[in-house]
Design a protein around this motif. Structure first.
Motif, PDB file in Angstrom:
ATOM      1  N   VAL A  82       1.329  -7.813   4.426  1.00  0.00           N
ATOM      2  CA  VAL A  82       0.977  -6.473   3.955  1.00  0.00           C
ATOM      3  C   VAL A  82       2.064  -5.494   4.383  1.00  0.00           C
ATOM      4  O   VAL A  82       2.482  -5.486   5.538  1.00  0.00           O
ATOM      5  CB  VAL A  82      -0.397  -6.058   4.529  1.00  0.00           C
ATOM      6  CG1 VAL A  82      -0.725  -4.616   4.170  1.00  0.00           C
ATOM      7  CG2 VAL A  82      -1.489  -7.001   4.023  1.00  0.00           C
ATOM      8  N   THR A 103       0.358   5.194   2.645  1.00  0.00           N
ATOM      9  CA  THR A 103      -0.603   4.482   3.510  1.00  0.00           C
ATOM     10  C   THR A 103      -1.339   5.388   4.495  1.00  0.00           C
ATOM     11  O   THR A 103      -2.418   5.051   4.967  1.00  0.00           O
ATOM     12  CB  THR A 103       0.139   3.326   4.236  1.00  0.00           C
ATOM     13  OG1 THR A 103      -0.799   2.387   4.723  1.00  0.00           O
ATOM     14  CG2 THR A 103       1.007   3.828   5.384  1.00  0.00           C
ATOM     15  N   ALA A 111      -4.254  -0.656   4.066  1.00  0.00           N
ATOM     16  CA  ALA A 111      -3.419  -1.804   4.449  1.00  0.00           C
ATOM     17  C   ALA A 111      -4.070  -2.591   5.584  1.00  0.00           C
ATOM     18  O   ALA A 111      -4.125  -3.827   5.559  1.00  0.00           O
ATOM     19  CB  ALA A 111      -2.037  -1.303   4.879  1.00  0.00           C
ATOM     20  N   ASP A 118       0.871  -1.191   0.000  1.00  0.00           N
ATOM     21  CA  ASP A 118       0.000   0.000   0.000  1.00  0.00           C
ATOM     22  C   ASP A 118       0.904   1.236   0.000  1.00  0.00           C
ATOM     23  O   ASP A 118       1.599   1.501   0.985  1.00  0.00           O
ATOM     24  CB  ASP A 118      -0.896  -0.029   1.251  1.00  0.00           C
ATOM     25  CG  ASP A 118      -1.742   1.233   1.396  1.00  0.00           C
ATOM     26  OD1 ASP A 118      -1.993   1.918   0.380  1.00  0.00           O
ATOM     27  OD2 ASP A 118      -2.160   1.529   2.541  1.00  0.00           O
ATOM     28  N   GLY A 164       2.856  -1.307   4.212  1.00  0.00           N
ATOM     29  CA  GLY A 164       2.391   0.049   3.900  1.00  0.00           C
ATOM     30  C   GLY A 164       3.563   1.002   3.992  1.00  0.00           C
ATOM     31  O   GLY A 164       4.362   0.910   4.934  1.00  0.00           O
ATOM     32  N   ALA A 196       0.511  -6.774   9.104  1.00  0.00           N
ATOM     33  CA  ALA A 196       0.788  -5.532   8.360  1.00  0.00           C
ATOM     34  C   ALA A 196       1.942  -4.805   9.036  1.00  0.00           C
ATOM     35  O   ALA A 196       1.927  -4.617  10.258  1.00  0.00           O
ATOM     36  CB  ALA A 196      -0.448  -4.631   8.338  1.00  0.00           C
TER      37      ALA A 196
END
Ligand SMILES: C[S@@+](CC[C@H](N)C(=O)[O-])C[C@H]1O[C@@H](n2cnc3c(N)ncnc32)[C@H](O)[C@@H]1O
Length: 286
Positions: free
Chosen positions: A138, A120, A126, A117, A140, A163
């Motif tokens: 993930v 972000t 994200a 992402d 970001g 993330a």
């Protein structure tokens, strides 16, 4: 004064100051101060506001009358059902951006993969994606370190472990060391800055208080969108998707850029208002 009477008087003040949602704003601000939800307010409207709460509420109301966004006054906003901390260093997540999350989820198998992402902010996209796809990793990134710190705090608050966030000027922190292959992603998504510097929206409503670094791009708003279309190819896995949020009038330009750059299956998704909002293309590889 009783809470219900306080709300009526406050909503009238905010309406006079031009808020498009005066009653909702007043309720959200009061709930924030009292640490209750709106159902509690409807149930206990006959209670008296204590003087300390009334004074703090008056101060918040005055800031809202001056136009400050509710999400900056309360320090949070809900996105995809997640309560995200917000700060003036980055954009307040918009419901329109859920169109991008939906498109990403649709293309993401449950088995697992990697999503990047770009830009972000609060981590909204994200974290929404990561919360729905625990098998995916993930990442970001954001140019502003304050945004990266905020996104990390949101991940922690929400206990979303798949993330992570890094400071990066678009792909700069992801370039491979000499002799190594760059990491590639099955999905790259972004809601980049896309307003022209003379866009009239910049002078209206909440947008006046949001940072230009999150909103404005050169070339009439298209510079970052074009840059991401060109550079994402080096970071996409074969058959990976690039998905970009853009302004309602920019769909044609973004589709054209994707086609010229060699992406396949180029398409555009509309938001709930029926406006072109997200364009996507699949990288066939070379
Ligand atoms: C429109 S906001 C989107 C924020 C968030 N993704 C959302 O949808 O709510 C754009 C974000 O891009 C970031 N940004 C701007 N230029 C950037 C760059 N060169 N590299 C990385 N991030 C950038 C801004 O700091 C901002 O957080």
């Amino acid at each position: 004064m009783r809470l219900d009477a306080l709300l009526v008087a406050s909503a009238a003040r905010l309406a006079a100051a031009g808020s498009p949602t005066p009653r909702l704003d007043a309720e959200v601000l009061l709930c924030h101060l009292l640490e209750v939800d709106r159902t509690w307010l409807y149930t206990w409207g006959d209670r008296e506001a204590d003087p300390a709460t009334a004074e703090r509420f008056a101060a918040l109301l005055a800031r809202r009358e001056a136009g400050e966004p509710v999400a900056y006054l309360t320090g949070e906003r809900e996105f995809w059902g997640l309560r995200l901390a917000t700060e003036p260093s980055t954009l307040i997540p918009r419901p329109d951006t859920e169109t991008l999350v939906e498109a990403a989820l649709e293309k993401a198998g449950a088995a697992g993969g990697r999503l990047l992402d770009l830009g972000t902010g609060t981590g909204a996209i994200a974290l929404a994606f990561a919360s729905e796809r625990p098998g995916w990793r993930v990442l970001g990134v954001d140019l502003r370190p304050e945004a990266v710190a905020l996104a990390r705090r949101n991940a922690e608050r929400l206990a979303i472990a798949n993330a992570v966030f890094r400071q990066s000027d678009w792909f700069s922190a992801l370039e491979a060391a000499e002799g190594e292959a760059a990491e590639r992603f099955e999905l790259i998504v972004s809601n980049p800055p896309y307003l022209a510097d003379d866009d009239p929206h910049l002078a209206r409503g909440d947008v006046r208080f949001e940072p230009a670094s999150a909103l404005v791009a050169g070339d009439g708003g298209l510079a970052d969108l074009h840059h991401l279309v060109r550079t994402a190819r080096e970071h996409l896995a074969v058959a990976g998707w690039l998905m970009l949020e853009h302004g309602a009038e920019q769909g044609g330009a973004v589709r054209q850029a994707l086609i010229s750059a060699g992406y396949a299956e180029v398409a555009t998704r509309c938001d709930l208002a029926g406006l072109e909002r997200v364009s996507l293309g699949r990288w066939p590889g070379r």
